[in-house]
Write an enzyme that holds these catalytic residues in place. Structure first.
Site, PDB file in Angstrom:
ATOM      1  N   LYS A   1      31.700  20.413 -63.816  1.00  0.00           N
ATOM      2  CA  LYS A   1      31.330  21.827 -63.678  1.00  0.00           C
ATOM      3  C   LYS A   1      31.688  22.329 -62.275  1.00  0.00           C
ATOM      4  O   LYS A   1      31.913  21.525 -61.359  1.00  0.00           O
ATOM      5  CB  LYS A   1      29.828  22.001 -63.919  1.00  0.00           C
ATOM      6  CG  LYS A   1      28.953  21.246 -62.902  1.00  0.00           C
ATOM      7  CD  LYS A   1      27.469  21.299 -63.255  1.00  0.00           C
ATOM      8  CE  LYS A   1      26.629  20.516 -62.255  1.00  0.00           C
ATOM      9  NZ  LYS A   1      25.204  20.442 -62.664  1.00  0.00           N
TER      10      LYS A   1
ATOM     11  N   TYR B   1      31.166  34.585 -31.284  1.00  0.00           N
ATOM     12  CA  TYR B   1      30.239  35.714 -31.262  1.00  0.00           C
ATOM     13  C   TYR B   1      28.949  35.406 -30.508  1.00  0.00           C
ATOM     14  O   TYR B   1      28.371  34.340 -30.656  1.00  0.00           O
ATOM     15  CB  TYR B   1      29.901  36.130 -32.693  1.00  0.00           C
ATOM     16  CG  TYR B   1      31.083  36.716 -33.436  1.00  0.00           C
ATOM     17  CD1 TYR B   1      31.795  37.799 -32.908  1.00  0.00           C
ATOM     18  CD2 TYR B   1      31.485  36.183 -34.653  1.00  0.00           C
ATOM     19  CE1 TYR B   1      32.881  38.335 -33.594  1.00  0.00           C
ATOM     20  CE2 TYR B   1      32.567  36.718 -35.342  1.00  0.00           C
ATOM     21  CZ  TYR B   1      33.259  37.798 -34.808  1.00  0.00           C
ATOM     22  OH  TYR B   1      34.327  38.324 -35.480  1.00  0.00           O
TER      23      TYR B   1
HETATM   24  C1  LIG Z   1      24.959  19.017 -62.655  1.00  0.00           C
HETATM   25  C2  LIG Z   1      24.291  18.315 -63.764  1.00  0.00           C
HETATM   26  C3  LIG Z   1      24.427  16.927 -63.939  1.00  0.00           C
HETATM   27  C4  LIG Z   1      25.101  16.042 -62.915  1.00  0.00           C
HETATM   28  O1  LIG Z   1      24.183  15.806 -61.876  1.00  0.00           O
HETATM   29  P1  LIG Z   1      24.549  14.838 -60.645  1.00  0.00           P
HETATM   30  O2  LIG Z   1      23.280  14.729 -59.888  1.00  0.00           O
HETATM   31  O3  LIG Z   1      25.606  15.544 -59.889  1.00  0.00           O
HETATM   32  O4  LIG Z   1      25.015  13.555 -61.235  1.00  0.00           O
HETATM   33  C5  LIG Z   1      23.900  16.359 -65.068  1.00  0.00           C
HETATM   34  N1  LIG Z   1      23.244  17.099 -65.990  1.00  0.00           N
HETATM   35  C6  LIG Z   1      23.057  18.428 -65.841  1.00  0.00           C
HETATM   36  C7  LIG Z   1      22.319  19.178 -66.875  1.00  0.00           C
HETATM   37  C8  LIG Z   1      23.569  19.069 -64.721  1.00  0.00           C
HETATM   38  O5  LIG Z   1      23.365  20.401 -64.577  1.00  0.00           O
END
Ligand SMILES: *Cc1c(COP(=O)(O)O)cnc(C)c1O
Length: 359
Positions: A32, A253
């Site tokens: 994702k 800045y």
């Molecule tokens: C992002 C996510 C994961 C992965 O989590 P990690 O801690 O990065 O391994 C797994 N399940 C869901 C539902 C997520 O949103």
């Protein structure tokens, strides 16, 4: 000028290392958010080469991007717009997470037979069916399934990392409720990287591995279960200006930094528009030619300054913000500490102006 090198071999090895730990369990590589900033399609390919069985994404747009790139592995997407096009999910063979009755009914109304993973809220308080609704929603799911309108492939939840044993007990209740309604999902899944590596009882049939595939640890003690995962991303930029200035020169800045003596200032063309946290002003570490410095003064939108003293830093030298600390450069965790945040946020927010270069 701004390059994030992404080591796809490291991604494949990280997946393989975690597969060895979780044993005979199906693995989903979570790609994702553009694979946590690393690039969804190349990372997905590398993760599959490393032995991942499934790909996980948040929404259908992300899933369709993988399909458009020709990826045929099973894909699961779990967070949907109320108007999400579940016909497209069926057409492209994308499994969907369902978190409430209306959403289930919309899935059942899609043309074809969507593969659904029912999400239960066992104590994270985000998405998922609340315990009081399990019986009614599971009954509805069983009815849709008997009528051939959906396939209930999975039952799942996500952990808060607060009281995992209470959540696992709740998940047991959800399984019992699903069975009582006549559902027999093929895949039960709960654990993300952290739980998958350290809590065998969270593994069930499938684990959803995100941060670990990027070689970044979900644990405070950074070494993910003694696995020596390799950080996949090295964030760099070319020094675009280097000049001698007098003692007492104000830098960036508001002049939060003033040179204590005659020195060389190097300018690095990365700023908060590129995901460099402004919060890491005066703190973020940067390695140039093998020496690690701190940012001098404020991070601006497009750039920051490093005071390199009398070191021979020149235009064209490469600044490394983070990479594999085994090579002597700062780590993602160093940046997370400098910005008072978590390592996930550091890699995920690296922006589009930074070119991803795949190794
Ligand atoms: C992002 C996510 C994961 C992965 O989590 P990690 O801690 O990065 O391994 C797994 N399940 C869901 C539902 C997520 O949103």
């Amino acid at each position: 000028m701004r390059e994030a090198f992404v080591d796809l071999g490291a991604v494949a090895r990280n997946v393989a290392a975690m597969r060895a730990v979780v044993g005979d369990v199906t693995t989903m590589a979570v790609v994702k958010a553009n694979a946590y900033g690393h690039g969804a399609v190349p990372v997905a390919r590398a993760a599959l080469e490393g032995g991942a069985d499934w790909l996980g994404v948040v929404d259908l747009d992300e899933a369709l991007e993988l399909r458009a790139a020709g990826m045929s592995a099973p894909v699961f997407a779990w967070l949907h717009d109320p108007a999400a096009d579940f016909d497209a999910a069926v057409e492209h063979g994308i499994d969907i997470g369902v978190s409430y009755l209306d959403q289930l009914d919309r899935a059942a109304a899609a043309s074809g037979r969507p593969a659904v993973h029912m999400k239960v809220d066992t104590g994270l308080g985000r998405n998922g069916i609340a315990p009081g609704d399990w019986a009614a929603v599971f009954d509805a799911a069983a009815e849709h399934e008997r009528a051939g309108r959906v396939l209930i492939r999975g039952l799942w939840t996500h952990l808060a990392g607060a009281d995992d044993s209470a959540q696992l007990a709740q998940f047991g209740e959800a399984r019992a409720a699903a069975a009582a309604a006549g559902l027999e999902p093929e895949l039960f899944h709960v654990g993300a990287t952290g739980a998958a590596l350290r809590q065998p009882e969270s593994r069930f049939d499938l684990v959803r591995l995100g941060i670990g595939i990027y070689g970044v640890s979900p644990f405070d003690d950074t070494d993910a279960a003694g696995l020596s995962l390799t950080p996949a991303m090295t964030l760099t930029a070319t020094v675009v200006s280097a000049k001698r200035v007098a003692a007492g020169t104000g830098v960036s800045y508001a002049h939060d930094y003033v040179t204590p003596r005659e020195t060389t200032l190097a300018l690095v063309p990365l700023g908060y528009a590129d995901g460099i946290p402004r919060h890491a002003s005066s703190r973020g570490p940067v390695s140039i030619n093998g020496t690690t410095y701190r940012i001098a003064g404020r991070v601006a939108m497009d750039q920051f300054v490093v005071d390199v003293g009398d070191d021979p830093v020149a235009v064209g030298d490469r600044a490394v913000l983070f990479g594999d600390p085994a090579t002597g450069v700062p780590s993602v965790d160093d940046w997370a500490a400098a910005a008072d945040t978590i390592n996930y946020e550091i890699v995920t927010r690296i922006g589009n102006r930074v070119k991803r270069v795949y190794l």
